[in-house]
Every structure is written in C-alpha cells, then in structure tokens.
Design a protein around this motif. Sequence first.
Motif, short mmCIF file in Angstrom:
data_model
loop_
_atom_site.label_atom_id
_atom_site.label_comp_id
_atom_site.label_asym_id
_atom_site.label_seq_id
_atom_site.Cartn_x
_atom_site.Cartn_y
_atom_site.Cartn_z
N MET A 262 49.68 103.02 -21.60
CA MET A 262 50.89 103.85 -21.62
C MET A 262 50.55 105.17 -20.96
O MET A 262 49.39 105.46 -20.66
CB MET A 262 51.37 104.08 -23.06
N ARG A 279 55.26 100.07 -33.34
CA ARG A 279 55.46 101.29 -32.57
C ARG A 279 54.55 102.40 -33.06
O ARG A 279 54.16 102.42 -34.24
CB ARG A 279 56.93 101.75 -32.68
N TRP A 292 56.16 104.85 -28.56
CA TRP A 292 55.67 103.84 -27.64
C TRP A 292 55.58 102.49 -28.35
O TRP A 292 55.33 102.40 -29.55
CB TRP A 292 54.27 104.20 -27.13
N LEU A 299 57.53 102.89 -23.12
CA LEU A 299 58.08 104.09 -23.74
C LEU A 299 59.43 103.74 -24.34
O LEU A 299 60.33 103.28 -23.66
CB LEU A 299 58.23 105.19 -22.70
N ARG A 302 61.79 109.57 -26.21
CA ARG A 302 60.96 110.75 -25.98
C ARG A 302 61.79 112.03 -26.13
O ARG A 302 62.98 112.05 -25.81
CB ARG A 302 60.35 110.70 -24.58
#
Length: 915
Positions: A262, A279, A292, A299, A302
Amino acid sequence: SIVTAIGFLASGTGFAAGDLDFYRDVYPFLKANCISCHNKTTTKAGLNMETPELMIKGGDSGPAIIPGKSGESLLVEASVHSESIEMPPSKNKTGARNLTEGEIARLRQWIDEGAKSSEREIRQVAWQALAAEVDPIYAVTMTEDGRFVACGRGNQVFLYDLAEQRLVSGIGDAPDGSAHRALVNSLAFGPDGERIASGSYREVKIWKKRQASAIARPANPGAAAVASALFPDGSRIVAADETGGLFLLDAASGKILRRVEMALVGKDPLLAISPDGTRVAVFSAGGDLAVWSIDDGALLARNTDAGAIASLTWSGDGRNLVAALADHRLATWTLPEAGQPLAAPKVFQDHEAPITGIAADSGRQVAVCRNDGKVRLRNLDEGKVVREIAISALSVAFSPDGTRLATGTADGRVIVWDAAKGEQLADLRGTPELANRIAGLERTIDCEKLEQSYQAAHTAAIEARDKALVDLLAKAKDAVVAMNKKLPEAEKAIPPLTEARVAAEKAVAEAEAARKNPPEGQSEAALESALEKAKVALQAAETKENDAEAALAAFRSNIVDAEAKQKKITDAQADYARQIAEAKAAGEAAKKRETDAATELAIAKKEATAVAGKTIAVAFSKDSARLAAGWEDGTIRTWAVATGVPLETAKGPATDAGCLRAAADGSFVFCRDDSGALLTAPAPTWELERILGGEAQPDLFADRVNAVTFSPDGKTLATGSGEPSRSGDITLFDLASGKATATWKERHADSVISLAFSPDGTQLASGAADKIARITDVASGKEVHLFEGHTHYVNDVAFRSDGRVLATAGADGVVNSWDLTMGERKKKIEGWTKEVTSLQFIGATDKIVTSAGDNLVRIVTDAGAQVRSISGLPDFMQAAASTADGELIVAGGEDSLLRVWNGNDGKELVAFGMR
C-alpha cells in the motif's frame, strides 16, 4: 457402552465328541442358581460349587458329586428335590430357581462322563452404546489446589474449572468423546494435577495433561517496527516501521508473513485493526488518517486533515473509527463506501480532562477514560453519555458479551464492572504464585491447629492416667507402712513359739525314752498315752511356729511386692511426666509454627492486595470467563472473572505501550510497539497416556475397577477391583512404565470398592464389599490393621492429614473413625438413613465431607459432631469432594448434575449438567 454378553468357551482340552464341557454347558446354570450361596465368600453348608474339584471335595454332608456316579451324587439328589434334600430352597433371597429337566439331564451326563473340569476362557465382549439417559455420576475428583474438578458421567469424563465456574472439556479418546465403553466407576487426579486415572469395566485409563508454556518473543528486527496492532483474534500483528512501511507478522513466532502493499504512511503512526480483521486504520503525525484493506492493500478511505489524534480504535460493529484527540475531545468517523473520502467526524466536547483510554463494545457503545476520575459510556448514534463509573482508569475493555467492563489504573488496580448498572463486581489482585503461597500457609496453619488439638487431647489422656496413679501410689505406700508396723510383732511372736516347739520336741523325746525304758510303777499303756499326747503337743507347736513364720514371710513378701509396685508406679509417673512434657512441647512447637505461618500469611495477603504498577491494557477472553491485564513491567496477569481467582502470570520485557488481545486457543497476546510479544499459555488438552487392562490385558482386572488412587509422590497408582462375592484384588502400578509392581490377590473376600494412601505414602487403606477395612504396608504388602465395624459394604476410606485417623463410609448408613495410634474405633458416627457413598477429610482438619443416598451432603467431624448439612438434594448423591480450605463443596449423583456449593453457608453456586 455396556457389557451385553460375558461367557466362557471350552479350551479344546481333547474331550471326545459329545463330551460336555463344564464351563460351557454346566457352569452357567449353576452360577445362576447355586453359586450365589455356595462360593468362597458365602459357603453355605461348607460347600463351594465354583469348580468341579471343590464340588468333589464337598461340604458338611460330604462330596456334592461323585465322578461317574450321578445317581449317588448329592447335587443331583438336591436338584430333583428328593425327600431328604431340596435345592435351591423355595422363597430364597437370591432369585435362584429350580433347575429344568434339560439342565438336570445335562448335569447327570457331565457327572457320568467323569465330572471333568475345563479351562475357563473369557469370550469377546459385545458392546453397545449406552442409552442417552444412562448418565449417573459415580465418581468425582478434585485437584489438590481446588482449581479443577472432574466427574465420571455415564461413560464420559468431564473436566470443570471451579475458578471460572465452567466446563473446560470432555476427556476421552473415542469418536463420540467417551472415555470408556462401560460406566466410569472411579476417578482420581494425580497429586500435581497433571494426570487423571479413570476406572471402568476391566480397564483403567491414564490421561495426561498437555500444557504449552508462555512465550516471551523479542521484536523482529526485519520489521524495525515503531508501532504495532494485534488482530482481534491475536493471531497476527500489523507493524509499521520508521519509513511508514507496513508488515504482517505471525504473533506467536514473529515471522514476517508479508509486507502490506500500500502507499507509504507517515511517521509516528497509530494503528487500529477492524473487528473483522480485514482493514487497518493508520494515522500519521501529519494529520493523515487512512483505512486500508489488509488483504490487497487497497485504499478504502482517507482524510488528510484529521488533526492530532492521541489514540485510535474501531466501533464494535466496524462502522466507525473512534479517536481520542489531542485537544481532549472524542471524535468518530463513519466509514464511507470504498474509495470515498472520510467525512468530517462527529466531535464530542463535554469534558476538558485528557482522554487516557477508549474501548468499544460489540455494538454502538464506547467507554472513554479521562483523568478526571470518571469512565463514561457513550452511545455513538445519539452521542449521549449513558453511564458514568467513578474510577480513574488508563485502560478499559468490554467483555465480548457486553455485560462487563474492565478498567486498569495507574496504581495497578484492575476492576470489573457491571456494564449495565455501573456497579463494581470485582477488584482483581494477586498472582497464582501468591495464591498458592497463601493456600499453603493456610494449610500449614490448619495442620498445626490439628497437631495442637491432638497433643492437647493426648496430654489430657496421659494426665488422667497419671492422676489415677496418684491414688494407687498412696495405697501402695500405706500398705508398706502398715505392713512394716506389723512386721516387728510378727518377728517377736516367733521366738516363744520356737521355744515352745523345742520344749515339745524335748517332751516327745523324754516320752519316747520312758516308753523304751519304762520307769517303775508306770504301765506301758500309760507311757504310750503320754507319748501320743507329747506328739500332739509337738504338732500343735510346730503348726503355730510354721504359721507364724509363714505370716512373717507373707509380711516381708507383701512389703517387697508393695515396694515393687510403688517403684513401678513411680516409674510410670516419670514416664507419664516425660510423655506429658513431650506432648506439651510438641503442642507449643506447633503453636509457634502456627504463629509463624500466620505472620507470613498476613504478609502474603498484604502482598496480594498491593498495587502492581501502571496497567497498559486489559482484555477479556473470547468467552468472557477470564480477564488479562498487561503492565508496564511487561507482565501479563490473568484472573477468573466469576470468582476473582488469579490464574496465570507471564513475564516479558518492560514497555510503556502495548496492545492486548485474547486468542482463540485460550491464550492472551500482549504486543509491544516494536512488534515483540508475550503470549500466555494456551488452554491445556488431555491425551490418553496409557491403558491398563482392556482388550490388550483382559486378565489384569477380574471385573469393574471400583477404586483408583495415586500415591502422594505421584509415582504409583493403586487400583481396587475383584470378582463380586469371590475376590477383592489390589494392584499397584508404576506410573512411569505402566507395569504392576505389586498384586495383592484376594486381599479382601469381595470386591474392593475404595482405596486411599496414607499421607506419607507408606500405607494403603482399602474398603470392600466384605464389610471390612484394611490397612496394608505398601513396602512389604503385610496387613497392618483390620477394622470390622460395618454391617454392609465399606464404600470409601480416607486418612486424616496427620495419618492418625482413618474414616470409613458404610452402606449401613454409618461413618466410622478409627484411631490408628490405638488400633481401635474412635467414633461411630450415625445420622444417615441410607448408605454413605463417599467421604473425604477437608484439608488438614478433622472435618469430613460425605455424600449419601438420603439426599444429603453432610460435613461432620471425626469425633461425630455435625458441622453442616446440605439438604433437599436428589436421592443417591454418589460422590463428593471439597477444596482444602472447605470454601467449595462439589457432589454428583444419579440425576447427572455436578453441584457446587459455598462450603461456608451451603448455598449452591452452580450446577453443571451434561453440557
């Protein structure tokens, strides 16, 4: 399972075709109708019919059978009910019936063929599954520390944790989980709790506990982690390094499973894994908050302007991220669809104090710790504070079932709360090491009190005997004085009598001389008469002298005897004085040991309540039965939630931060930020170690193994069995090899039902269906004591902790206590209306817990006083046991429930059923 067929086969001894075989063709109907009264134990009319040889030998009326002559055999005459003899008698108590014509014909033929014997062989047992309703508890056993109890229910063995008040596991090796195919008749824990022996039909199984150790694992340098988070099941770790890279590690080994692909995260991250483990939320010091996917590194959401976050977690349903902000506020973000930005959070600012810890339940509630002395439970949907708990906590956790809340404080206190009511349920302190030390000191105190009681009673008994000697000594002294007063008179009386006897002798001599030389004028008749008179006078004088001398000798002898008696009494008094001094000294020494132990106990109890430093994290087990806390010194401690009993201590490196989770295997994992971890020991398992008897050794046990017990050092197992009404056998096995080290065949005349080793392991007590209790010296195999006092089976035996008293439980509704120093009965304890099925001394006391068929569990002393009675139970409680401190009593019986009571007030705490 149950035995459905047991029989005997001929051994192929070369009989001609048509010959009858005794064990195949004759023995079955004799066993059913004759042998119940004519066996080695009940030999009516002196006749034992168990073998052809014994029947030929015969009884009070001569041989029962004459080989080749059935017409002259008394057995045939009895079976056809001749005028002179009729067997079996009508209205017999054994259920015996008259032999059929076919059986009589077979008996005649066998006798006419020579009444030959044959070799008895055991036919393969055909087993069937036990019916579901066949699940009585016949055996109960408890570990010496009182932590675990096992019961035999039907053909299964169940293990329960008394600290956690729950079923731990079933113990068995069959596909259906059963331990045996027949009923479990006996159970015993080894002294260290590492083994269980279970006895059933013709076999004993030894089960061994397999327990892994705690693991203190260092950090994996390959990850160079600065922050770590545990998966909810404690199996894996997500760790972040200084560059913002994420790694997936195995929690137990520390092995890097893979790097999480990631985008790099920022420095000084905070990590939180979702409740479903799919997650990871990552917060970086620059204000970046991202979610994530752990599997593919995608993703999911955010927010690059999340502000300053002090700690981060998830809501229990995984729908929200919950954070403690650096400005003391609480914020919550709702997770959007994948790829969407995180919307602005809800922010709650109702208190100014800094947040020290947050935790979520399984739904929509979070607990927030602030340093203002309050823990607040807030609903995430409405944002309302639903409850406040007055405690200043650093860490907090909900139980998986949501009913309890745990808090850890800066001063090391770990407290459990009722989450719904906010009421304190337990203040968890101490360690198992301290608990064991406290239990040992309490047992020492009980031992020393028992010793003082014995020495006081012993002293009183000696003093009573010594007091009786005072009167005897006074009488002996008076006798000596009285006889010494009379002695001079007796001595003075003799000289005149001697002179009289000498004068009489002289007179006889003169009379004899005159008769030989008669003086003139005296006739021969007159001289003869004078001689006779002189002789009579001499005889009288001799008699008086002899009587006087005899009286004198008697006086002197009596004086000697009285003086000897006086010395014997004074010697006895001196010996009694020595014994009294020794007993008092022993009592005083025991008192000192008690006082010393009490002082140590007070110190240990104070240590148990002392604080342990700052708590870093708290966590409940998956079943909510246990609670763990991690401290800044790297220690994890666990407790049973139901009772507050400390269970385990594990030690790792010190840390100022960490994550604590419960693993699926029953262990807890304490993970530091550097990815190092401390894992407590997982739940133990029980495996079959060895089978004694069974199909591989069919002749080892003649029938059911009614008793099993371990020696105090755990190296020897004793078993009690035997063929009902024929033999009572005891066998000792070396646990290391499984080999028999001693076999005492026919130690009893009927099945051995109970066994117990003496506290020092040198003696073995046994009780049997022959109504007798025996004590055998283990080393020599010689009988030390034989106690006859019961009128029915001796169902159980138990030694008192000092080895001075043996208690026996009888099917006659009586408990007898036996004084082993005197070799006699101490007390006949009554009060039961049905058979007493089991007994056990409670720790190092004189108290005995008993079970019985009259729906009572009673506690009595070995002197006969009743301490407590637990009533209102089903009939036939078959087995009972107690913890050493008497705090818990357990018992089971015909209704299949294993009940646990508070030993102090008799209140039932829990009842365990089949599941």
